[in-house]
Scaffold this active site. Structure first.
Site, PDB file in Angstrom:
ATOM      1  N   ASP A   1       0.820  -1.217   0.000  1.00 40.88           N
ATOM      2  CA  ASP A   1       0.000   0.000   0.000  1.00 40.88           C
ATOM      3  C   ASP A   1       0.847   1.257   0.000  1.00 40.88           C
ATOM      4  O   ASP A   1       2.065   1.215   0.185  1.00 40.88           O
ATOM      5  CB  ASP A   1      -0.978  -0.016   1.189  1.00 40.88           C
TER       6      ASP A   1
ATOM      7  N   HIS B   1      -7.329  -4.801  10.178  1.00 41.96           N
ATOM      8  CA  HIS B   1      -7.037  -4.618   8.743  1.00 41.96           C
ATOM      9  C   HIS B   1      -5.738  -5.315   8.347  1.00 41.96           C
ATOM     10  O   HIS B   1      -4.845  -5.512   9.171  1.00 41.96           O
ATOM     11  CB  HIS B   1      -7.050  -3.139   8.328  1.00 41.96           C
TER      12      HIS B   1
HETATM   13  P1  PGA Z   1       2.250  -1.433  12.525  1.00 42.10           P
HETATM   14  O1  PGA Z   1       1.028  -1.380  11.518  1.00 42.10           O
HETATM   15  O2  PGA Z   1       3.195  -2.450  11.978  1.00 42.10           O
HETATM   16  O3  PGA Z   1       2.859  -0.044  12.489  1.00 42.10           O
HETATM   17  O4  PGA Z   1       1.705  -1.809  13.867  1.00 42.10           O
HETATM   18  C1  PGA Z   1       0.442  -2.585  11.109  1.00 42.10           C
HETATM   19  C2  PGA Z   1      -0.799  -2.310  10.293  1.00 42.10           C
HETATM   20  O5  PGA Z   1      -1.509  -1.332  10.588  1.00 42.10           O
HETATM   21  O6  PGA Z   1      -1.083  -3.090   9.380  1.00 42.10           O
END
Ligand code: PGA
Length: 243
Positions: free
Chosen positions: A67, A138
């Site tokens: 993304d 998500h």
């Molecule tokens: P993070 O984000 O690795 O910064 O915890 C994970 C995500 O939101 O998919």
């Protein structure tokens, strides 16, 4: 789902790097699906270490990131383009032509998304996809909704994601409200998947992913239907699991 629980995020990174190294060594032209955020950093550090020790090479590796924010310039300090170059690509021998990160500012978003999907297919599909998980369940930026998504698309981020992302920005109003993300169908087409999570703030999402019903209200729960998923957790992230 194979679930492994470790004491530290460094141990989690070593285990994930072992799985990725295995894929890199078993394919002539490996295709990696990559993620940003805090979660993959120990894995990327471990892969960089192995590259520097001469154990692995990225020369024949193609990468596709999950993304990117919509609206941030590519070189913004918070773009995922910048994140990936700082945390991995600038430190290994990958060919820049083999790096693919969704364009957050395409002239025609729909056309861009279809091309991104086609490029992944043309590369032979993703051999191994790395995923973090959001506090709302998500994966990529596939937010909780009433249906599972398909190919790459532009998504409106939820309040919970904007809240989680604001730690990187000066003020909340600077946090992008939209992103381009691979869809659930792209993710499910990967031949092998690593989902990593650490910390209490992920425990509820991890529980819903593993023990909840398969439902788009927890997008990660779809991984219960994938035949080859490694879930890599620390004790805190696993603390609400029954078994
Ligand atoms: P993070 O984000 O690795 O910064 O915890 C994970 C995500 O939101 O998919």
């Amino acid at each position: 789902m194979e679930v492994k629980i470790f004491e530290t995020k460094e141990q989690m990174g070593i285990y994930a790097a072992d799985i990725i190294e295995n894929v890199m060594k078993s394919k002539e032209f490996p295709v990696l699906g990559l993620a940003t955020g805090d979660t993959p950093i120990t894995t990327y550090n471990e892969l960089i270490k192995r590259y520097k020790n001469g154990e692995i090479s990225f020369k024949n590796v193609k990468t596709y990131n999950l993304d990117e924010y919509v609206g941030l310039p590519k070189n913004d300090k918070n773009s995922y383009y910048t994140f990936m170059h700082e945390h991995l690509f600038d430190k290994v021998d990958i060919d820049s032509e083999n790096i693919h990160i969704p364009d957050g500012n395409p002239a025609d978003i729909e056309k861009f998304c279809r091309e991104y999907d086609r490029e992944i297919d043309d590369a032979g599909g993703i051999d191994i996809q790395f995923l973090g998980i959001g506090r709302n369940g998500h994966i990529g930026f596939n937010e909780p909704s009433d249906k599972f998504t398909e190919g790459t698309y532009k998504v409106k981020l939820t309040e919970s994601t904007i809240e989680a992302n604001k730690r990187f920005f000066e003020k909340e109003s600077d946090v992008p409200k939209y992103a381009v993300t691979m869809g659930i169908k792209n993710i499910m087409k990967a031949r092998e998947i690593i989902l990593m999570a650490y910390g209490f703030n992920k425990a509820e999402a991890v529980k819903n992913m593993i023990e909840g019903p398969v439902s788009p209200s927890c997008p990660a729960s779809i991984l219960q239907n994938h035949p080859n998923v490694h879930v890599i957790l620390d004790k805190d992230a696993s603390s609400l699991l029954k078994k």
